[in-house]
Design an enzyme around this catalytic site. Structure first.
Site, PDB file in Angstrom:
ATOM      1  N   HIS A 111       0.848  -1.205   0.000  1.00 43.43           N
ATOM      2  CA  HIS A 111       0.000   0.000   0.000  1.00 43.43           C
ATOM      3  C   HIS A 111       0.878   1.248   0.000  1.00 43.43           C
ATOM      4  O   HIS A 111       0.629   2.199  -0.750  1.00 43.43           O
ATOM      5  CB  HIS A 111      -0.892   0.040   1.257  1.00 43.43           C
ATOM      6  N   LYS A 147     -15.782  -7.470   6.439  1.00 42.41           N
ATOM      7  CA  LYS A 147     -14.485  -8.167   6.471  1.00 42.41           C
ATOM      8  C   LYS A 147     -14.049  -8.518   7.894  1.00 42.41           C
ATOM      9  O   LYS A 147     -13.015  -9.137   8.069  1.00 42.41           O
ATOM     10  CB  LYS A 147     -13.416  -7.291   5.804  1.00 42.41           C
ATOM     11  N   ARG A 202      -2.423  -5.423  -8.498  1.00 44.83           N
ATOM     12  CA  ARG A 202      -1.233  -6.228  -8.205  1.00 44.83           C
ATOM     13  C   ARG A 202      -1.011  -7.294  -9.257  1.00 44.83           C
ATOM     14  O   ARG A 202       0.105  -7.664  -9.564  1.00 44.83           O
ATOM     15  CB  ARG A 202      -1.382  -6.891  -6.832  1.00 44.83           C
ATOM     16  N   SER A 245      -3.136  -8.073   2.970  1.00 45.58           N
ATOM     17  CA  SER A 245      -3.239  -7.898   4.422  1.00 45.58           C
ATOM     18  C   SER A 245      -3.604  -9.224   5.094  1.00 45.58           C
ATOM     19  O   SER A 245      -3.129  -9.522   6.192  1.00 45.58           O
ATOM     20  CB  SER A 245      -4.273  -6.826   4.750  1.00 45.58           C
TER      21      SER A 245
HETATM   22  N1  COA Z   1      -0.316  -3.782  -1.587  1.00 49.00           N
HETATM   23  C1  COA Z   1      -0.670  -4.733  -0.733  1.00 49.00           C
HETATM   24  N2  COA Z   1      -1.906  -5.215  -0.636  1.00 49.00           N
HETATM   25  C2  COA Z   1      -2.808  -4.712  -1.456  1.00 49.00           C
HETATM   26  C3  COA Z   1      -2.523  -3.723  -2.393  1.00 49.00           C
HETATM   27  C4  COA Z   1      -1.202  -3.254  -2.449  1.00 49.00           C
HETATM   28  N3  COA Z   1      -0.813  -2.296  -3.292  1.00 49.00           N
HETATM   29  N4  COA Z   1      -3.644  -3.436  -3.068  1.00 49.00           N
HETATM   30  C5  COA Z   1      -4.596  -4.232  -2.568  1.00 49.00           C
HETATM   31  N5  COA Z   1      -4.088  -4.984  -1.586  1.00 49.00           N
HETATM   32  C6  COA Z   1      -4.780  -6.005  -0.794  1.00 49.00           C
HETATM   33  C7  COA Z   1      -5.494  -5.437   0.378  1.00 49.00           C
HETATM   34  O1  COA Z   1      -4.689  -5.454   1.530  1.00 49.00           O
HETATM   35  C8  COA Z   1      -6.653  -6.369   0.511  1.00 49.00           C
HETATM   36  O2  COA Z   1      -6.220  -7.492   1.218  1.00 49.00           O
HETATM   37  P1  COA Z   1      -7.183  -8.312   2.156  1.00 49.00           P
HETATM   38  O3  COA Z   1      -8.392  -8.704   1.362  1.00 49.00           O
HETATM   39  O4  COA Z   1      -6.343  -9.431   2.541  1.00 49.00           O
HETATM   40  O5  COA Z   1      -7.530  -7.390   3.292  1.00 49.00           O
HETATM   41  C9  COA Z   1      -6.915  -6.789  -0.928  1.00 49.00           C
HETATM   42  O6  COA Z   1      -5.732  -6.583  -1.608  1.00 49.00           O
HETATM   43  C10 COA Z   1      -7.908  -5.911  -1.601  1.00 49.00           C
HETATM   44  O7  COA Z   1      -9.062  -6.128  -0.991  1.00 49.00           O
HETATM   45  P2  COA Z   1     -10.357  -5.447  -1.542  1.00 49.00           P
HETATM   46  O8  COA Z   1     -11.512  -6.078  -0.868  1.00 49.00           O
HETATM   47  O9  COA Z   1     -10.296  -5.369  -2.999  1.00 49.00           O
HETATM   48  O10 COA Z   1     -10.156  -3.965  -1.116  1.00 49.00           O
HETATM   49  P3  COA Z   1     -10.180  -3.347   0.256  1.00 49.00           P
HETATM   50  O11 COA Z   1     -10.819  -4.161   1.310  1.00 49.00           O
HETATM   51  O12 COA Z   1      -8.789  -2.911   0.495  1.00 49.00           O
HETATM   52  O13 COA Z   1     -11.113  -2.101  -0.099  1.00 49.00           O
HETATM   53  C11 COA Z   1     -13.123  -0.894  -0.553  1.00 49.00           C
HETATM   54  C12 COA Z   1     -12.408  -2.237  -0.662  1.00 49.00           C
HETATM   55  C13 COA Z   1     -13.040  -0.367   0.848  1.00 49.00           C
HETATM   56  C14 COA Z   1     -12.505   0.100  -1.514  1.00 49.00           C
HETATM   57  C15 COA Z   1     -14.601  -1.114  -0.967  1.00 49.00           C
HETATM   58  O14 COA Z   1     -15.118  -2.200  -0.237  1.00 49.00           O
HETATM   59  C16 COA Z   1     -15.462   0.111  -0.712  1.00 49.00           C
HETATM   60  O15 COA Z   1     -15.468   1.020  -1.501  1.00 49.00           O
HETATM   61  N6  COA Z   1     -16.184   0.127   0.436  1.00 49.00           N
HETATM   62  C17 COA Z   1     -17.057   1.235   0.816  1.00 49.00           C
HETATM   63  C18 COA Z   1     -18.529   0.842   0.605  1.00 49.00           C
HETATM   64  C19 COA Z   1     -18.904   0.984  -0.855  1.00 49.00           C
HETATM   65  O16 COA Z   1     -18.908   2.044  -1.420  1.00 49.00           O
HETATM   66  N7  COA Z   1     -19.251  -0.177  -1.460  1.00 49.00           N
HETATM   67  C20 COA Z   1     -19.629  -0.200  -2.852  1.00 49.00           C
HETATM   68  C21 COA Z   1     -18.402  -0.255  -3.752  1.00 49.00           C
HETATM   69  S1  COA Z   1     -18.844  -0.220  -5.443  1.00 49.00           S
END
Ligand code: COA
Length: 162
Positions: free
Chosen positions: A17, A41, A90, A128
Protein backbone atom coordinates in the site's frame (compact mmCIF):
# COMPACT_ATOMS: atom_id res chain seq x y z
CA UNK A 1 -4.48 16.60 -10.96
CA UNK A 2 -5.12 17.84 -7.49
CA UNK A 3 -6.74 15.36 -5.12
CA UNK A 4 -7.07 11.60 -5.16
CA UNK A 5 -8.81 9.23 -2.75
CA UNK A 6 -7.09 5.91 -2.08
CA UNK A 7 -9.71 3.68 -0.41
CA UNK A 8 -9.18 0.33 1.24
CA UNK A 9 -9.61 -1.62 4.44
CA UNK A 10 -5.90 -1.40 5.33
CA UNK A 11 -6.12 -4.16 7.95
CA UNK A 12 -3.24 -3.46 8.29
CA UNK A 13 -1.51 -1.09 5.85
CA UNK A 14 1.39 -2.92 4.16
CA UNK A 15 4.53 -1.89 2.31
CA UNK A 16 2.59 -2.64 -0.88
CA UNK A 17 0.00 0.00 0.00
CA UNK A 18 2.78 2.40 0.98
CA UNK A 19 4.57 1.83 -2.32
CA UNK A 20 1.39 2.84 -4.14
CA UNK A 21 0.91 5.93 -1.96
CA UNK A 22 4.51 7.04 -2.55
CA UNK A 23 4.03 6.70 -6.30
CA UNK A 24 0.76 8.65 -6.16
CA UNK A 25 2.36 11.36 -3.99
CA UNK A 26 4.61 12.24 -6.95
CA UNK A 27 1.63 12.60 -9.32
CA UNK A 28 -1.10 14.24 -7.21
CA UNK A 29 -1.09 17.36 -5.04
CA UNK A 30 -2.96 15.61 -2.26
CA UNK A 31 -3.70 11.96 -1.46
CA UNK A 32 -6.38 11.01 1.03
CA UNK A 33 -6.03 7.45 2.31
CA UNK A 34 -9.65 6.53 3.00
CA UNK A 35 -9.81 3.72 5.52
CA UNK A 36 -13.13 1.91 5.14
CA UNK A 37 -14.82 0.50 8.21
CA UNK A 38 -15.54 -2.67 6.15
CA UNK A 39 -17.60 -4.49 8.83
CA UNK A 40 -18.21 -7.38 6.42
CA UNK A 41 -14.48 -8.17 6.47
CA UNK A 42 -14.51 -8.30 10.30
CA UNK A 43 -11.19 -6.41 10.53
CA UNK A 44 -8.62 -7.42 13.13
CA UNK A 45 -7.87 -3.77 14.01
CA UNK A 46 -10.62 -1.25 14.70
CA UNK A 47 -11.07 1.69 12.37
CA UNK A 48 -9.35 4.19 14.66
CA UNK A 49 -6.25 2.03 14.96
CA UNK A 50 -6.09 1.33 11.20
CA UNK A 51 -6.21 5.10 10.62
CA UNK A 52 -3.46 5.64 13.20
CA UNK A 53 -1.19 3.03 11.62
CA UNK A 54 -1.71 4.54 8.14
CA UNK A 55 -0.89 8.00 9.54
CA UNK A 56 2.31 6.76 11.18
CA UNK A 57 3.49 4.88 8.09
CA UNK A 58 2.90 7.89 5.79
CA UNK A 59 4.09 10.62 8.18
CA UNK A 60 7.11 11.35 5.92
CA UNK A 61 4.79 12.40 3.08
CA UNK A 62 3.57 16.01 3.37
CA UNK A 63 0.77 15.67 0.85
CA UNK A 64 -0.88 12.57 2.34
CA UNK A 65 -3.69 12.55 4.91
CA UNK A 66 -5.72 9.69 6.36
CA UNK A 67 -9.45 9.58 7.10
CA UNK A 68 -11.77 6.80 8.22
CA UNK A 69 -15.17 6.39 6.58
CA UNK A 70 -18.18 4.13 6.92
CA UNK A 71 -20.39 5.46 4.12
CA UNK A 72 -20.55 4.55 0.46
CA UNK A 73 -17.26 5.40 -1.24
CA UNK A 74 -19.19 7.49 -3.79
CA UNK A 75 -20.66 9.56 -0.96
CA UNK A 76 -17.25 9.95 0.68
CA UNK A 77 -15.89 11.38 -2.57
CA UNK A 78 -18.74 13.89 -2.72
CA UNK A 79 -18.09 14.90 0.92
CA UNK A 80 -14.39 15.34 0.15
CA UNK A 81 -15.15 17.19 -3.12
CA UNK A 82 -12.86 14.72 -4.89
CA UNK A 83 -13.33 13.16 -8.29
CA UNK A 84 -10.57 10.56 -8.55
CA UNK A 85 -10.31 7.12 -6.92
CA UNK A 86 -6.91 5.44 -6.82
CA UNK A 87 -6.66 1.66 -6.64
CA UNK A 88 -3.76 -0.73 -6.96
CA UNK A 89 -3.58 -3.54 -9.49
CA UNK A 90 -1.23 -6.23 -8.21
CA UNK A 91 -1.98 -8.95 -10.73
CA UNK A 92 -4.36 -9.82 -13.55
CA UNK A 93 -6.56 -11.54 -10.96
CA UNK A 94 -7.32 -8.15 -9.37
CA UNK A 95 -8.68 -6.82 -12.65
CA UNK A 96 -12.16 -8.31 -12.78
CA UNK A 97 -13.13 -7.12 -9.28
CA UNK A 98 -11.61 -3.68 -9.81
CA UNK A 99 -13.39 -3.34 -13.16
CA UNK A 100 -16.71 -4.16 -11.49
CA UNK A 101 -16.09 -1.66 -8.66
CA UNK A 102 -14.97 1.10 -11.03
CA UNK A 103 -18.08 0.67 -13.15
CA UNK A 104 -20.36 0.55 -10.12
CA UNK A 105 -18.78 3.69 -8.69
CA UNK A 106 -19.20 5.38 -12.08
CA UNK A 107 -22.96 4.72 -11.93
CA UNK A 108 -23.16 5.97 -8.34
CA UNK A 109 -20.96 9.02 -9.02
CA UNK A 110 -20.79 9.77 -12.77
CA UNK A 111 -18.16 12.52 -12.39
CA UNK A 112 -15.74 10.23 -10.62
CA UNK A 113 -12.89 8.47 -12.43
CA UNK A 114 -10.96 5.45 -11.16
CA UNK A 115 -7.23 5.36 -11.78
CA UNK A 116 -4.97 2.35 -11.27
CA UNK A 117 -1.30 2.09 -10.41
CA UNK A 118 0.78 -1.05 -10.06
CA UNK A 119 2.98 -1.55 -6.99
CA UNK A 120 6.63 -2.59 -7.27
CA UNK A 121 7.02 -6.23 -8.29
CA UNK A 122 8.22 -7.36 -4.86
CA UNK A 123 4.87 -6.25 -3.39
CA UNK A 124 2.66 -7.77 -6.08
CA UNK A 125 1.83 -10.84 -3.99
CA UNK A 126 1.22 -9.17 -0.60
CA UNK A 127 -2.22 -9.00 0.95
CA UNK A 128 -3.24 -7.90 4.42
CA UNK A 129 -4.86 -11.31 5.00
CA UNK A 130 -1.59 -13.17 4.28
CA UNK A 131 0.37 -10.78 6.49
CA UNK A 132 -2.09 -11.34 9.36
CA UNK A 133 -1.92 -15.11 8.90
CA UNK A 134 1.91 -15.19 8.89
CA UNK A 135 2.02 -12.95 11.97
CA UNK A 136 -0.55 -15.09 13.81
CA UNK A 137 1.66 -18.14 13.27
CA UNK A 138 4.79 -16.38 14.50
CA UNK A 139 6.38 -15.82 11.07
CA UNK A 140 8.56 -12.83 10.25
CA UNK A 141 6.55 -10.13 8.48
CA UNK A 142 9.19 -7.38 8.54
CA UNK A 143 9.63 -7.60 4.73
CA UNK A 144 5.97 -6.78 4.23
CA UNK A 145 5.06 -4.14 6.83
CA UNK A 146 6.58 -1.14 8.59
CA UNK A 147 8.05 -1.69 12.09
CA UNK A 148 5.07 -0.05 13.87
CA UNK A 149 2.65 -2.37 12.06
CA UNK A 150 4.78 -5.42 12.86
CA UNK A 151 4.76 -4.36 16.50
CA UNK A 152 0.96 -3.98 16.49
CA UNK A 153 0.47 -7.43 14.93
CA UNK A 154 2.97 -9.09 17.26
CA UNK A 155 1.15 -7.52 20.20
CA UNK A 156 -2.26 -8.70 18.94
CA UNK A 157 -1.07 -12.25 18.45
CA UNK A 158 1.47 -12.37 21.27
CA UNK A 159 4.13 -13.42 18.75
CA UNK A 160 7.23 -11.86 17.13
CA UNK A 161 10.02 -13.64 18.92
CA UNK A 162 11.62 -15.02 15.73
N1 COA B 1 -0.32 -3.78 -1.59
C1 COA B 1 -0.67 -4.73 -0.73
N2 COA B 1 -1.91 -5.21 -0.64
C2 COA B 1 -2.81 -4.71 -1.46
C3 COA B 1 -2.52 -3.72 -2.39
C4 COA B 1 -1.20 -3.25 -2.45
N3 COA B 1 -0.81 -2.30 -3.29
N4 COA B 1 -3.64 -3.44 -3.07
C5 COA B 1 -4.60 -4.23 -2.57
N5 COA B 1 -4.09 -4.98 -1.59
C6 COA B 1 -4.78 -6.01 -0.79
C7 COA B 1 -5.49 -5.44 0.38
O1 COA B 1 -4.69 -5.45 1.53
C8 COA B 1 -6.65 -6.37 0.51
O2 COA B 1 -6.22 -7.49 1.22
P1 COA B 1 -7.18 -8.31 2.16
O3 COA B 1 -8.39 -8.70 1.36
O4 COA B 1 -6.34 -9.43 2.54
O5 COA B 1 -7.53 -7.39 3.29
C9 COA B 1 -6.91 -6.79 -0.93
O6 COA B 1 -5.73 -6.58 -1.61
C10 COA B 1 -7.91 -5.91 -1.60
O7 COA B 1 -9.06 -6.13 -0.99
P2 COA B 1 -10.36 -5.45 -1.54
O8 COA B 1 -11.51 -6.08 -0.87
O9 COA B 1 -10.30 -5.37 -3.00
O10 COA B 1 -10.16 -3.97 -1.12
P3 COA B 1 -10.18 -3.35 0.26
O11 COA B 1 -10.82 -4.16 1.31
O12 COA B 1 -8.79 -2.91 0.50
O13 COA B 1 -11.11 -2.10 -0.10
C11 COA B 1 -13.12 -0.89 -0.55
C12 COA B 1 -12.41 -2.24 -0.66
C13 COA B 1 -13.04 -0.37 0.85
C14 COA B 1 -12.51 0.10 -1.51
C15 COA B 1 -14.60 -1.11 -0.97
O14 COA B 1 -15.12 -2.20 -0.24
C16 COA B 1 -15.46 0.11 -0.71
O15 COA B 1 -15.47 1.02 -1.50
N6 COA B 1 -16.18 0.13 0.44
C17 COA B 1 -17.06 1.23 0.82
C18 COA B 1 -18.53 0.84 0.61
C19 COA B 1 -18.90 0.98 -0.85
O16 COA B 1 -18.91 2.04 -1.42
N7 COA B 1 -19.25 -0.18 -1.46
C20 COA B 1 -19.63 -0.20 -2.85
C21 COA B 1 -18.40 -0.25 -3.75
S1 COA B 1 -18.84 -0.22 -5.44
Amino acid sequence: MSKVIYPGTFDPITKGHLDLVERAAKIFDHIVIAVAESPKKKPLFDLKYRVKMAETVTSHLDNVSVTGFSSLLAQFLKDEKAEVILRGLRAVSDFEYEFQMANMNRVLAPDVESLFLTPAEQYSYISSTLVREIASLGGDISTFVAPCVKEALDKKYGTGKQ
